[in-house]
Scaffold this active site. Structure first.
Site, PDB file in Angstrom:
ATOM      1  N   GLU A 167       0.811  -1.233   0.000  1.00  9.20           N
ATOM      2  CA  GLU A 167       0.000   0.000   0.000  1.00  9.20           C
ATOM      3  C   GLU A 167       0.838   1.275   0.000  1.00  9.20           C
ATOM      4  O   GLU A 167       0.912   1.998   1.008  1.00  9.20           O
ATOM      5  CB  GLU A 167      -0.961   0.011   1.201  1.00  9.20           C
ATOM      6  CG  GLU A 167      -1.964  -1.125   1.186  1.00  9.20           C
ATOM      7  CD  GLU A 167      -2.920  -1.091   2.376  1.00  9.20           C
ATOM      8  OE1 GLU A 167      -2.753  -0.247   3.277  1.00  9.20           O
ATOM      9  OE2 GLU A 167      -3.833  -1.932   2.421  1.00  9.20           O
ATOM     10  N   GLU A 363      -5.627  -8.617   1.248  1.00 12.34           N
ATOM     11  CA  GLU A 363      -6.287  -8.175   2.481  1.00 12.34           C
ATOM     12  C   GLU A 363      -7.750  -7.902   2.184  1.00 12.34           C
ATOM     13  O   GLU A 363      -8.076  -7.272   1.178  1.00 12.34           O
ATOM     14  CB  GLU A 363      -5.689  -6.863   3.031  1.00 12.34           C
ATOM     15  CG  GLU A 363      -4.315  -6.984   3.599  1.00 12.34           C
ATOM     16  CD  GLU A 363      -3.795  -5.660   4.165  1.00 12.34           C
ATOM     17  OE1 GLU A 363      -4.605  -4.792   4.536  1.00 12.34           O
ATOM     18  OE2 GLU A 363      -2.572  -5.508   4.211  1.00 12.34           O
TER      19      GLU A 363
HETATM   20  O1  IFM Z   1      -4.308  -2.749   9.279  1.00 23.06           O
HETATM   21  C1  IFM Z   1      -4.232  -2.261   7.980  1.00 23.06           C
HETATM   22  C2  IFM Z   1      -3.095  -2.882   7.222  1.00 23.06           C
HETATM   23  O2  IFM Z   1      -1.884  -2.701   7.854  1.00 23.06           O
HETATM   24  C3  IFM Z   1      -2.996  -2.291   5.848  1.00 23.06           C
HETATM   25  N1  IFM Z   1      -4.254  -2.355   5.162  1.00 23.06           N
HETATM   26  C4  IFM Z   1      -5.426  -1.881   5.856  1.00 23.06           C
HETATM   27  C5  IFM Z   1      -5.523  -2.530   7.229  1.00 23.06           C
HETATM   28  C6  IFM Z   1      -6.773  -2.022   7.966  1.00 23.06           C
HETATM   29  O3  IFM Z   1      -6.724  -0.649   8.135  1.00 23.06           O
END
Ligand code: IFM
Length: 457
Positions: A167, A363
């Site tokens: 990210e 994710e």
């Molecule tokens: O916890 C975070 C993660 O580290 C990166 N993506 C989003 C998640 C939730 O905010």
């Protein structure tokens, strides 16, 4: 048959990240990361929480691998902490830090779980912040590549699934702000938007150099991916005119035009460059070739999206604000738009023209206001609702032929949610922080059933 069955070989996993779960901030010769310093600064993290202890996974990794076995996952995504491996950011490698990941990876493999290692999930060495301001400097990209070389040469015999960076937007555009203190992440107040875009350009360069380093050093054929949380435009309804608008808007939504576009197509989106004008980053000769590396997969992190409709204006689309009361999970930004899963996958294939690229959901998950009931259980039906709708949307993408190959839930366990500290719980396992007890939630059992049946239940 509406069984939401996934194809054979669909990969099921769970994800975590080093600073969010490891704790042991001073063990094994680790030195501070920018998140140690940021969270130690009063007022930066809710309730003054820090990742100093977190889930104590550094000491409890064996118990956590048992949890994965109980869940039935065959794939685990975690991240490696740069300040454990090269505590000063550049220079000497700390073998004690490497040893922790050897132990973890060996334990995973002994239990039949394939490790997927992310090389950077935001915890960069504080030493490099002191030396040259981290991502503000082009040097960061080269130091990152050296760190990646050190990791892959030591762990490449055990790990064959690599993810470079997680990210990019979050540690650049949320950490560097124009003329105000960046509120959400370590970084710096800068004086122009161009400087902010320069930080993400340096991170893209770091990704490209890392891909090259991995392919050069890895002793065996391996898979290399970038992980991005691209911003997803969702047509208000699925009629051709709004679909066309959503595709056009995808270029200028969030940071897409300057992050996922160069990474996957080799060029910044012209629509973004036009919008940025003098604030576009400086791009040196050869940078775009370095950034646009062949990838084996794209890791796609997806939580929410933005509705778009066609409009009678210069650009032909408009982004829609959500009405008051629109349903959301336990974060101000976590609006529930399960279609964003499908549309994100479709944009990668169609709008970016990368139908050749396998996609992994690296994710997907949500924060809920979990409580342990009198029976000692956490019945998070709201999380099950959120996850189930997203998995159905993923299933739609697969059934329409888009190349989605796997899914990692975020997260295996509650953890340090950055500026929100421990107040926001994203896990399918509840962590009782005072005792470090792990309590699988109802969503854990639900997810185990999905994995067992290779379908949405
Ligand atoms: O916890 C975070 C993660 O580290 C990166 N993506 C989003 C998640 C939730 O905010």
């Amino acid at each position: 048959m509406s069984s939401y069955q996934f194809p054979e070989g669909f990969l099921w996993g769970a994800a975590t990240a080093s600073y969010q779960i490891e704790g042991a901030a001073e063990d094994g010769e680790r030195k501070p990361s920018v998140w140690d310093s940021f969270s130690a600064t009063p007022g930066r993290v809710l309730n003054g929480d820090t990742g100093g202890v977190a889930c104590d996974h550094y000491h409890r990794y064996e118990e956590d691998v048992k949890l994965m076995v109980q869940l039935g996952i065959k794939h685990y995504r975690f991240s490696i902490a740069w300040p454990r491996i090269i505590p000063d950011g550049r220079g000497a490698v700390n073998e004690e830090g490497v040893d922790f990941y050897k132990r973890l990876v060996d334990c995973l493999r002994e239990h039949g779980i394939t490790p997927h290692a992310t090389l950077f999930h935001w915890d960069s060495p504080q030493a490099l912040e002191n030396l040259y301001g981290s991502w503000q400097s082009r040097e960061m990209a080269f130091d990152f590549a050296d760190y990646v070389t050190a990791v892959v040469s030591r762990l490449g015999d055990r790990i064959s699934h690599w993810m470079t960076i997680n990210e990019i937007t979050c540690f650049t555009h949320l950490g560097y702000a124009v003329d105000k203190e960046p509120p959400h992440a370590p970084g710096t107040r800068v004086s122009s938007l161009k400087q902010v875009w320069q930080t993400s350009h340096h991170a893209l360069l770091a990704h490209g150099l890392a891909c090259q380093a991995i392919r050069t050093i890895s002793p065996a054929r391996c898979s290399v991916a970038l992980v991005d949380n691209l911003s997803v435009t969702v047509p208000i309804h699925e009629s051709p005119v709004h679909i066309k608008a959503a595709k056009k808007a995808f270029h200028t939504c969030g940071e897409n035009g300057g992050i996922i576009f160069p990474a996957l197509t080799g060029a910044y989106s012209p629509a973004l460059l036009e919008q940025l004008g003098v604030n576009a980053p400086d791009i040196q000769e050869g940078d775009l070739e370095t950034i646009h590396q062949p990838l084996d997969a794209l890791g796609f992190n997806i939580y929410t999206g933005t509705y778009v409709r066609a409009a009678d204006n210069e650009v032909g689309y408009e982004f829609l604000d959500l009405p008051k009361g629109y349903p959301r999970m336990h974060m101000p930004w976590l609006n529930i738009l399960p279609e964003s899963m499908y549309w994100g996958i479709r944009h990668i294939s169609e709008t970016l023209g990368r139908e050749d690229l396998p996609i992994l959901i690296t994710e997907n998950g949500c924060a809920s206001q979990d409580e342990v009931n009198v029976k000692g259980e956490v019945i998070d039906t709201d999380r099950i609702m959120y996850l189930r709708q997203h998995l159905k949307s993923a299933h739609r993408a697969v059934s329409e032929g888009y190349p989605l190959k796997g899914y990692f839930v975020w997260s295996l366990m509650d953890n340090f949610e950055w500026a929100w500290g421990y107040d926001r719980r994203f896990g399918i396992t509840y962590i009782d922080y005072p005792t470090q007890q792990r309590i699988p939630k109802a969503s854990f059992d639900w997810y185990r059933e999905c994995i067992r049946g290779n379908r949405v239940v």
